[in-house]
Scaffold this motif. Structure first.
Motif, PDB file in Angstrom:
ATOM      1  N   ALA A  48      55.091   4.461  74.117  1.00 36.66           N
ATOM      2  CA  ALA A  48      54.337   3.729  75.139  1.00 36.66           C
ATOM      3  C   ALA A  48      54.087   4.597  76.358  1.00 36.66           C
ATOM      4  O   ALA A  48      52.988   4.588  76.923  1.00 36.66           O
ATOM      5  CB  ALA A  48      55.100   2.470  75.543  1.00 36.66           C
ATOM      6  N   VAL A  49      55.081   5.389  76.756  1.00 32.12           N
ATOM      7  CA  VAL A  49      54.908   6.283  77.906  1.00 32.12           C
ATOM      8  C   VAL A  49      53.890   7.369  77.589  1.00 32.12           C
ATOM      9  O   VAL A  49      53.006   7.667  78.392  1.00 32.12           O
ATOM     10  CB  VAL A  49      56.274   6.916  78.314  1.00 32.12           C
ATOM     11  N   LYS A  50      53.972   7.965  76.407  1.00 33.24           N
ATOM     12  CA  LYS A  50      53.031   9.016  76.008  1.00 33.24           C
ATOM     13  C   LYS A  50      51.607   8.459  75.906  1.00 33.24           C
ATOM     14  O   LYS A  50      50.660   9.121  76.294  1.00 33.24           O
ATOM     15  CB  LYS A  50      53.448   9.627  74.666  1.00 33.24           C
ATOM     16  N   THR A  51      51.479   7.253  75.373  1.00 37.36           N
ATOM     17  CA  THR A  51      50.154   6.639  75.223  1.00 37.36           C
ATOM     18  C   THR A  51      49.574   6.294  76.591  1.00 37.36           C
ATOM     19  O   THR A  51      48.373   6.456  76.826  1.00 37.36           O
ATOM     20  CB  THR A  51      50.255   5.368  74.367  1.00 37.36           C
ATOM     21  N   ALA A  52      50.401   5.844  77.527  1.00 32.45           N
ATOM     22  CA  ALA A  52      49.927   5.469  78.863  1.00 32.45           C
ATOM     23  C   ALA A  52      49.457   6.673  79.642  1.00 32.45           C
ATOM     24  O   ALA A  52      48.572   6.575  80.490  1.00 32.45           O
ATOM     25  CB  ALA A  52      51.041   4.749  79.611  1.00 32.45           C
ATOM     26  N   LYS A  53      50.016   7.857  79.384  1.00 31.70           N
ATOM     27  CA  LYS A  53      49.637   9.084  80.114  1.00 31.70           C
ATOM     28  C   LYS A  53      48.299   9.630  79.673  1.00 31.70           C
ATOM     29  O   LYS A  53      47.697  10.414  80.373  1.00 31.70           O
ATOM     30  CB  LYS A  53      50.720  10.147  79.948  1.00 31.70           C
ATOM     31  N   LYS A  54      47.813   9.225  78.510  1.00 31.82           N
ATOM     32  CA  LYS A  54      46.545   9.773  78.001  1.00 31.82           C
ATOM     33  C   LYS A  54      45.374   9.235  78.709  1.00 31.82           C
ATOM     34  O   LYS A  54      45.033   8.439  79.295  1.00 31.82           O
ATOM     35  CB  LYS A  54      46.412   9.502  76.505  1.00 31.82           C
ATOM     36  N   SER A  56      63.936   2.991  71.504  1.00 35.22           N
ATOM     37  CA  SER A  56      63.753   4.215  72.260  1.00 35.22           C
ATOM     38  C   SER A  56      62.445   4.907  71.874  1.00 35.22           C
ATOM     39  O   SER A  56      61.699   5.380  72.740  1.00 35.22           O
ATOM     40  CB  SER A  56      64.937   5.152  72.024  1.00 35.22           C
ATOM     41  N   MET A  57      62.164   4.966  70.587  1.00 35.97           N
ATOM     42  CA  MET A  57      60.916   5.586  70.132  1.00 35.97           C
ATOM     43  C   MET A  57      59.700   4.782  70.593  1.00 35.97           C
ATOM     44  O   MET A  57      58.676   5.361  70.953  1.00 35.97           O
ATOM     45  CB  MET A  57      60.917   5.719  68.605  1.00 35.97           C
ATOM     46  N   ASN A  58      59.807   3.461  70.591  1.00 33.81           N
ATOM     47  CA  ASN A  58      58.701   2.632  71.073  1.00 33.81           C
ATOM     48  C   ASN A  58      58.450   2.868  72.556  1.00 33.81           C
ATOM     49  O   ASN A  58      57.303   2.943  72.998  1.00 33.81           O
ATOM     50  CB  ASN A  58      58.980   1.151  70.827  1.00 33.81           C
ATOM     51  N   GLN A  59      59.516   2.976  73.349  1.00 34.24           N
ATOM     52  CA  GLN A  59      59.352   3.244  74.779  1.00 34.24           C
ATOM     53  C   GLN A  59      58.737   4.623  74.998  1.00 34.24           C
ATOM     54  O   GLN A  59      57.853   4.793  75.838  1.00 34.24           O
ATOM     55  CB  GLN A  59      60.699   3.144  75.492  1.00 34.24           C
ATOM     56  N   TYR A  60      59.183   5.616  74.246  1.00 33.82           N
ATOM     57  CA  TYR A  60      58.659   6.965  74.366  1.00 33.82           C
ATOM     58  C   TYR A  60      57.180   6.990  73.994  1.00 33.82           C
ATOM     59  O   TYR A  60      56.358   7.592  74.698  1.00 33.82           O
ATOM     60  CB  TYR A  60      59.435   7.917  73.452  1.00 33.82           C
TER      61      TYR A  60
END
Length: 71
Positions: free
Chosen positions: A65-71, A59-63
């Protein structure tokens, strides 16, 4: 390989070998039932904790990855 299952199974085997010296069969059977139940409980608690840790990690890895992709 060393796992919790091998550790618990060895402890159960050793405990039951000592319980073999209990002369009263009814008492011995009761103790063996308790030992088996405790072994199952220990394995279940360990495996549940392990699965919770895996789910949290994923779950933390998915979170992340989503935060990193938004940057």
């Amino acid at each position: 390989m060393f796992t919790v299952d091998t550790l618990v199974d060895t402890a159960v085997k050793n405990t039951k070998s000592v319980l073999a010296y209990v002369p009263n069969e009814e008492v011995r059977t009761g103790f063996e039932t308790i030992v088996d139940a405790h072994a199952d409980f220990t394995k279940t608690v360990y495996n549940t904790g392990l699965e919770l840790a895996k789910q949290s990690f994923e779950s933390m890895n998915q979170y992340t990855a989503v935060k990193t992709a938004k940057k």
